[in-house]
Design a protein around this motif. Structure first.
Motif, PDB file in Angstrom:
ATOM      1  N   ASN A 146      -8.329  -7.326  -0.511  1.00 45.75           N
ATOM      2  CA  ASN A 146      -8.312  -6.293   0.583  1.00 45.75           C
ATOM      3  C   ASN A 146      -7.747  -6.676   1.595  1.00 45.75           C
ATOM      4  OD1 ASN A 146     -10.470  -3.514   0.794  1.00 45.75           O
ATOM      5  ND2 ASN A 146     -10.730  -5.026  -1.196  1.00 45.75           N
ATOM      6  N   LEU A 147      -7.540  -7.995   1.851  1.00 47.75           N
ATOM      7  CA  LEU A 147      -6.825  -8.536   3.106  1.00 47.75           C
ATOM      8  C   LEU A 147      -6.080 -10.164   2.654  1.00 47.75           C
ATOM      9  CD1 LEU A 147      -6.768  -8.283   6.365  1.00 47.75           C
ATOM     10  CD2 LEU A 147      -8.687  -9.699   6.053  1.00 47.75           C
ATOM     11  N   ALA A 148      -5.137 -10.336   3.449  1.00 53.13           N
ATOM     12  CA  ALA A 148      -4.519 -11.696   3.299  1.00 53.13           C
ATOM     13  C   ALA A 148      -4.535 -12.451   4.820  1.00 53.13           C
ATOM     14  CB  ALA A 148      -3.265 -11.543   2.553  1.00 53.13           C
ATOM     15  N   ARG A 199      -7.805   6.136  -2.238  1.00 50.48           N
ATOM     16  CA  ARG A 199      -6.906   4.793  -2.877  1.00 50.48           C
ATOM     17  C   ARG A 199      -7.479   4.161  -3.853  1.00 50.48           C
ATOM     18  NH1 ARG A 199      -2.020   4.173  -0.293  1.00 50.48           N
ATOM     19  NH2 ARG A 199      -1.590   2.896  -1.712  1.00 50.48           N
ATOM     20  N   ASN A 200      -8.842   4.175  -3.986  1.00 53.19           N
ATOM     21  CA  ASN A 200      -9.580   3.570  -5.014  1.00 53.19           C
ATOM     22  C   ASN A 200      -9.117   1.999  -4.946  1.00 53.19           C
ATOM     23  OD1 ASN A 200     -10.984   5.846  -6.064  1.00 53.19           O
ATOM     24  ND2 ASN A 200      -8.717   6.380  -6.987  1.00 53.19           N
ATOM     25  N   PHE A 223      -4.182  -4.916   2.530  1.00 50.09           N
ATOM     26  CA  PHE A 223      -3.715  -4.576   1.249  1.00 50.09           C
ATOM     27  C   PHE A 223      -3.390  -3.092   1.265  1.00 50.09           C
ATOM     28  CE2 PHE A 223      -3.915  -2.963  -3.301  1.00 50.09           C
ATOM     29  CZ  PHE A 223      -3.308  -3.840  -3.782  1.00 50.09           C
ATOM     30  N   PRO A 224      -2.234  -2.627   0.771  1.00 50.58           N
ATOM     31  CA  PRO A 224      -1.823  -1.156   0.974  1.00 50.58           C
ATOM     32  C   PRO A 224      -3.067  -0.262   0.495  1.00 50.58           C
ATOM     33  CG  PRO A 224       0.044  -2.195   0.070  1.00 50.58           C
ATOM     34  CD  PRO A 224      -1.307  -3.513   0.068  1.00 50.58           C
ATOM     35  N   GLY A 225      -3.474   0.557   1.368  1.00 51.20           N
ATOM     36  CA  GLY A 225      -4.635   1.448   1.092  1.00 51.20           C
ATOM     37  C   GLY A 225      -5.942   0.958   1.046  1.00 51.20           C
TER      38      GLY A 225
END
Length: 317
Positions: A63-65, A55-56, A47-49
């Motif tokens: 967080n991940l795919a 990036r909070n 996930f970006p950041g």
């Protein structure tokens, strides 16, 4: 499949057994084993950041795919070893997944000849895109998410306008299946890697290929353009030196590739010259990635090993 987390301190490794291992860099100790797939994993995307405190992105959220050969896509947090949700719709192997730069959407490429766009928050499909005559093996968003590149086993790549859904450019110079795509930080150039051993750079503004490299003596399996900590979209612009002169941009200055010839290679993106060849795998190398600070390169191979490569001075770029 290997993908380094945005903070450069963690790498996700998808294995043949269907689990995703989160491994710490540089000691390569396992932090978490994510279980949910029933077949080998071909696609991973952070996930970006994610993992970057500024990036909070909560470790409890997506967080991940990951995409698996059974056709399922799982979305993961960093706090539990089971999926937060599952995206179902593909009827064959999911070869690659990639988050849109906004994080709101996820694209997936499949051997069912389609790529699809998913709403991450709602875990629902919002677009099914046809256009390839054989399986789609790779998808990649440009830096602002306005364009998506897709390519696959029909040896053809396509650039899609995400606003209209139309093809705006066709990548038609490879003679074997295309396994890898990645956009540069400028947002208008994309690299493609093929089973013909060639790596090509395409410029959307010129609507043509601008460079061709005989990258590997066998199939190119993966490639990643160095995004850098001064990425114009997601980083800090380079400042000036002590004399007030503008420092050169590091993002986009090189890329890494992996091949079935057992090699990992580093190429300059300035003159397309070969900078370094990394030898150590005893079988085809399936994936490669480079950390945002340029300190680490991670590769995964059919020899069932994950290798961490670093500069001789153990420093970043």
């Amino acid at each position: 499949m290997t993908r380094i987390a945005p903070n450069g301190e963690l790498v996700a490794v998808g294995n043949w057994g269907g689990s995703v291992r989160l491994i710490e860099i540089p000691n390569l100790t396992e932090r978490l084993n994510l279980r949910g797939h029933t077949n080998k994993i071909s696609g991973l995307s952070w996930f970006p950041g994610a993992t970057r405190p500024e990036r909070n992105v909560s470790p409890d959220s997506v967080n991940l795919a990951s995409g698996g050969a059974e056709g399922a896509i799982h979305l993961w947090s960093l706090k539990q070893d089971t999926p937060l949700s599952t995206l179902s719709g593909h009827s064959a192997r999911v070869c690659r997944v990639e988050f849109h730069p906004s994080g709101r959407y996820l694209a997936s490429a499949s051997e069912d000849t389609t790529w699809r766009l998913w709403d991450v928050e709602k875990s629902s499909e919002i677009l099914l895109q046809e256009g390839h005559s054989r399986g789609v093996y790779a998808v990649s968003f440009n830096t602002d998410g306005s364009l998506l590149a897709s390519a696959g086993l029909d040896s053809i790549g396509r650039i899609w306008d995400m606003r209209s859904g139309r093809t705006v450019m066709i990548l038609d110079e490879h003679i074997r299946p295309i396994h890898a795509l990645d956009w540069g930080t400028d947002g208008h150039r994309v690299l493609s890697g093929s089973a013909d051993g060639w790596i090509k750079c395409w410029d959307v503004r010129k609507v043509q290929s601008t460079s061709s490299l005989g990258g590997h003596t066998s199939a190119v399996s993966d490639l990643r353009w160095f995004k850098g900590l001064d990425d114009p979209v997601d980083g800090t612009p380079p400042g000036v030196d002590d004399k007030g002169a503008q420092q050169p941009k590091k993002s986009g200055s090189f890329f890494v590739s992996s091949g079935f010839d057992t090699k990992v290679k580093v190429f300059s993106a300035d003159d397309w010259s070969l900078v370094h060849t990394l030898s150590g795998h005893t079988g085809p190398v399936a994936s490669v990635d480079v950390s945002g600070d340029g300190k680490w390169i991670v590769s995964g191979g059919h020899d069932r090993t994950v290798k961490l490569w670093g500069r001789n001075d153990m420093e970043g770029i």
